[in-house]
Design a protein around this motif. Structure first.
Motif, PDB file in Angstrom:
ATOM      1  N   ARG A 182      -6.770  -9.643   2.606  1.00 28.81           N
ATOM      2  CA  ARG A 182      -6.550  -9.186   3.971  1.00 28.81           C
ATOM      3  C   ARG A 182      -7.543  -8.093   4.358  1.00 28.81           C
ATOM      4  O   ARG A 182      -7.992  -8.014   5.502  1.00 28.81           O
ATOM      5  CB  ARG A 182      -5.112  -8.670   4.118  1.00 28.81           C
ATOM      6  CG  ARG A 182      -4.744  -8.139   5.493  1.00 28.81           C
ATOM      7  CD  ARG A 182      -4.826  -9.208   6.553  1.00 28.81           C
ATOM      8  NE  ARG A 182      -3.813 -10.248   6.374  1.00 28.81           N
ATOM      9  CZ  ARG A 182      -3.667 -11.284   7.191  1.00 28.81           C
ATOM     10  NH1 ARG A 182      -4.517 -11.445   8.217  1.00 28.81           N
ATOM     11  NH2 ARG A 182      -2.740 -12.194   6.983  1.00 28.81           N
ATOM     12  N   ARG A 183      -7.917  -7.237   3.370  1.00 28.37           N
ATOM     13  CA  ARG A 183      -8.872  -6.155   3.608  1.00 28.37           C
ATOM     14  C   ARG A 183      -9.898  -6.145   2.484  1.00 28.37           C
ATOM     15  O   ARG A 183      -9.560  -6.425   1.324  1.00 28.37           O
ATOM     16  CB  ARG A 183      -8.166  -4.796   3.643  1.00 28.37           C
ATOM     17  CG  ARG A 183      -7.177  -4.635   4.783  1.00 28.37           C
ATOM     18  CD  ARG A 183      -6.370  -3.371   4.646  1.00 28.37           C
ATOM     19  NE  ARG A 183      -5.553  -3.387   3.428  1.00 28.37           N
ATOM     20  CZ  ARG A 183      -4.383  -3.980   3.337  1.00 28.37           C
ATOM     21  NH1 ARG A 183      -3.868  -4.607   4.390  1.00 28.37           N
ATOM     22  NH2 ARG A 183      -3.702  -3.968   2.215  1.00 28.37           N
ATOM     23  N   PRO A 184     -11.163  -5.799   2.790  1.00 19.12           N
ATOM     24  CA  PRO A 184     -12.176  -5.700   1.730  1.00 19.12           C
ATOM     25  C   PRO A 184     -11.789  -4.625   0.709  1.00 19.12           C
ATOM     26  O   PRO A 184     -11.292  -3.559   1.069  1.00 19.12           O
ATOM     27  CB  PRO A 184     -13.453  -5.311   2.493  1.00 19.12           C
ATOM     28  CG  PRO A 184     -13.202  -5.723   3.910  1.00 19.12           C
ATOM     29  CD  PRO A 184     -11.730  -5.564   4.136  1.00 19.12           C
ATOM     30  N   GLY A 185     -12.017  -4.936  -0.569  1.00 16.30           N
ATOM     31  CA  GLY A 185     -11.669  -3.975  -1.613  1.00 16.30           C
ATOM     32  C   GLY A 185     -10.177  -3.746  -1.737  1.00 16.30           C
ATOM     33  O   GLY A 185      -9.733  -2.635  -2.078  1.00 16.30           O
ATOM     34  N   GLN A 186      -9.392  -4.759  -1.488  1.00 13.34           N
ATOM     35  CA  GLN A 186      -7.931  -4.641  -1.516  1.00 13.34           C
ATOM     36  C   GLN A 186      -7.442  -4.239  -2.901  1.00 13.34           C
ATOM     37  O   GLN A 186      -7.932  -4.705  -3.927  1.00 13.34           O
ATOM     38  CB  GLN A 186      -7.314  -5.975  -1.102  1.00 13.34           C
ATOM     39  CG  GLN A 186      -5.814  -5.956  -0.902  1.00 13.34           C
ATOM     40  CD  GLN A 186      -5.352  -7.207  -0.189  1.00 13.34           C
ATOM     41  OE1 GLN A 186      -5.848  -7.553   0.887  1.00 13.34           O
ATOM     42  NE2 GLN A 186      -4.419  -7.915  -0.790  1.00 13.34           N
ATOM     43  N   VAL A 187      -6.453  -3.343  -2.933  1.00 16.90           N
ATOM     44  CA  VAL A 187      -5.929  -2.827  -4.199  1.00 16.90           C
ATOM     45  C   VAL A 187      -5.207  -3.938  -4.964  1.00 16.90           C
ATOM     46  O   VAL A 187      -4.460  -4.733  -4.378  1.00 16.90           O
ATOM     47  CB  VAL A 187      -4.971  -1.645  -3.948  1.00 16.90           C
ATOM     48  CG1 VAL A 187      -4.367  -1.154  -5.262  1.00 16.90           C
ATOM     49  CG2 VAL A 187      -5.707  -0.512  -3.247  1.00 16.90           C
ATOM     50  N   ILE A 188      -5.439  -3.984  -6.267  1.00 17.95           N
ATOM     51  CA  ILE A 188      -4.775  -4.960  -7.133  1.00 17.95           C
ATOM     52  C   ILE A 188      -3.336  -4.512  -7.388  1.00 17.95           C
ATOM     53  O   ILE A 188      -3.081  -3.342  -7.687  1.00 17.95           O
ATOM     54  CB  ILE A 188      -5.544  -5.114  -8.453  1.00 17.95           C
ATOM     55  CG1 ILE A 188      -6.960  -5.644  -8.183  1.00 17.95           C
ATOM     56  CG2 ILE A 188      -4.798  -6.039  -9.407  1.00 17.95           C
ATOM     57  CD1 ILE A 188      -7.825  -5.706  -9.420  1.00 17.95           C
ATOM     58  N   SER A 189      -2.390  -5.436  -7.291  1.00 16.47           N
ATOM     59  CA  SER A 189      -0.979  -5.124  -7.554  1.00 16.47           C
ATOM     60  C   SER A 189      -0.727  -5.120  -9.054  1.00 16.47           C
ATOM     61  O   SER A 189      -1.081  -6.073  -9.750  1.00 16.47           O
ATOM     62  CB  SER A 189      -0.065  -6.139  -6.863  1.00 16.47           C
ATOM     63  OG  SER A 189      -0.294  -6.169  -5.473  1.00 16.47           O
ATOM     64  N   VAL A 190      -0.121  -4.040  -9.547  1.00 14.85           N
ATOM     65  CA  VAL A 190       0.166  -3.891 -10.982  1.00 14.85           C
ATOM     66  C   VAL A 190       1.677  -3.801 -11.170  1.00 14.85           C
ATOM     67  O   VAL A 190       2.354  -3.033 -10.482  1.00 14.85           O
ATOM     68  CB  VAL A 190      -0.516  -2.638 -11.563  1.00 14.85           C
ATOM     69  CG1 VAL A 190      -0.153  -2.474 -13.036  1.00 14.85           C
ATOM     70  CG2 VAL A 190      -2.031  -2.736 -11.395  1.00 14.85           C
ATOM     71  N   THR A 191       2.204  -4.589 -12.109  1.00 16.76           N
ATOM     72  CA  THR A 191       3.633  -4.599 -12.418  1.00 16.76           C
ATOM     73  C   THR A 191       3.824  -4.334 -13.903  1.00 16.76           C
ATOM     74  O   THR A 191       3.161  -4.955 -14.739  1.00 16.76           O
ATOM     75  CB  THR A 191       4.266  -5.948 -12.044  1.00 16.76           C
ATOM     76  OG1 THR A 191       4.012  -6.229 -10.664  1.00 16.76           O
ATOM     77  CG2 THR A 191       5.768  -5.926 -12.282  1.00 16.76           C
TER      78      THR A 191
END
Length: 386
Positions: free
Chosen positions: A270-279
């Motif tokens: 959705r956005r450049p450099g989007q944050v990776i989701s960590v679980t």
């Protein structure tokens, strides 16, 4: 009234390419002794597998679907297995007709068997923060001049991705041979795709090769870390050891977390450099001041999703380490050999510390579906009344 019950014979978890079998029972629950009992009729029934995809609009930019108007989709007399569900159907198998013109007398039941190969080109079952893939077996049935009723049985699919090439020829025996099996029976067993896949999985994850790492920060060496392998199955324990006696910097505390990273592929971000989701899926923390050696054991839950990659999302696994170290040397407590009284040692109230972290990538692969079924929140059965 007709009761429809669907039950998967071997549990609710399957490997892609495995044969799914389900028994579907149609029952007229009225007693033949009842004065209001009558025969019940169904025009037809069919079954098929479908995979439903749903994405978070705030994290995933999907291409526009267009405004094409589908008249059939609005009709309740057209079989659409994903009717009433969010997202879009990304995979479905051709429907198989179970029967036509079924007649059930009071108290009578009839059972039909449905079988289908779970598609090998589909994604695994996954419920992430941005993306979800959900598999269901849908049974559709209809009375004459009535709307179609759908019975849906959710199940879980495991996909083998990221396995290294086998170190032996494809025609070589993978699993230990059983001398009590006749040759014909043994060869027939090896010909089954599921058995071959499980054997390959066992060989891949059973291979041990210790990996050694020097843990250092800007002030010097903290410890030596050893892990015995980096490829695991669901349900296995990850075991690692620390040797602090070889370090120059005192380590006050360490923690190890089992985490997965859910990354949206660049074209769909959705956005450049989007944050990776960590679980996180487990954490071990230990105080280790004046400790020569330590170890940890982190189990991999059976209900998580192994690493995989599709056009939209990639799931990776890692061990996340965090260390708290002292900036200055700390002398260990001294106990005299001839001291008879109990000695209590109290640590320093104020210690200047540094913190740093480190990520170690690992591979998590599926396990035997029968084992994963024990921890599944799916039951493999469902029912409906028509």
């Amino acid at each position: 009234m007709i009761e429809v019950v669907a039950s998967m014979a071997r549990g609710p978890v399957f490997l892609s390419g495995e044969l799914l079998e389900c028994l579907i029972t149609f029952t007229n629950p009225m007693s033949h002794l009842s004065t209001s009992a009558s025969c019940e009729m169904l025009a037809w029934a069919s079954a098929q597998i479908h995979c439903q995809f749903h994405a978070s609009e705030s994290r995933v930019a999907l291409p526009a679907q267009g405004n094409k108007h589908d008249v059939q989709a609005e009709s309740n007399t057209v079989l659409i297995p994903s009717r009433g569900e969010r997202g879009q159907c990304v995979l479905d198998t051709p429907p198989k007709i179970l029967f036509c013109d079924l007649r059930l007398d009071p108290g009578e039941s009839k059972t039909y068997s449905y079988s289908e190969i779970v598609p090998v080109d589909g994604p695994p079952s996954f419920r992430g923060q941005a993306v979800k893939y959900v598999y269901k077996l849908t049974i559709g049935c209809q009375r004459v001049n009535s709307a179609i009723k759908l019975l849906k049985v959710p199940f879980r699919v495991l996909v083998l991705q990221g396995m290294p090439e086998p170190p032996f020829p494809q025609d070589e025996e993978v699993s230990p041979s059983n001398p009590f099996l006749e040759e014909e029976e043994a060869s027939r067993r090896d010909a089954r795709p599921l058995e071959r896949a499980l054997d390959m999985l066992m060989v891949t994850t059973s291979r041990r090769c210790p990996h050694m790492f020097n843990i250092t920060n800007m002030r010097g060496k903290v410890a030596k870390f050893c892990i015995f392998k980096t490829v695991y199955r669901l349900g296995e324990d990850i075991i690692g050891t620390f040797n602090f006696s070889e370090g120059d910097i005192p380590c006050l505390q360490y923690s190890v977390s089992l985490q997965n990273e859910e990354e949206i592929q660049q074209p769909y971000q959705r956005r450049p450099g989007q944050v990776i989701s960590v679980t996180g899926h487990g954490r071990h923390m230990e105080s280790c001041l004046h400790t020569a050696a330590s170890h940890f054991s982190l189990p991999i839950p059976l209900n998580v999703t192994p690493g995989f990659s599709t056009d939209i999302v990639m799931l990776r696994w890692r061990l996340h380490f965090e260390f708290v170290t002292a900036r200055e040397p700390m002398e260990p407590p001294i106990v005299l050999q001839n001291q008879s009284e109990v000695t209590v040692w109290a640590g320093s109230e104020h210690v200047d510390v540094d913190t740093f972290s480190w990520d170690l990538p690992i591979k998590v692969l599926p396990t035997n579906p029968a084992l994963a079924s024990y921890m599944s929140h799916f039951t493999g059965t469902n029912s409906i009344t028509i």
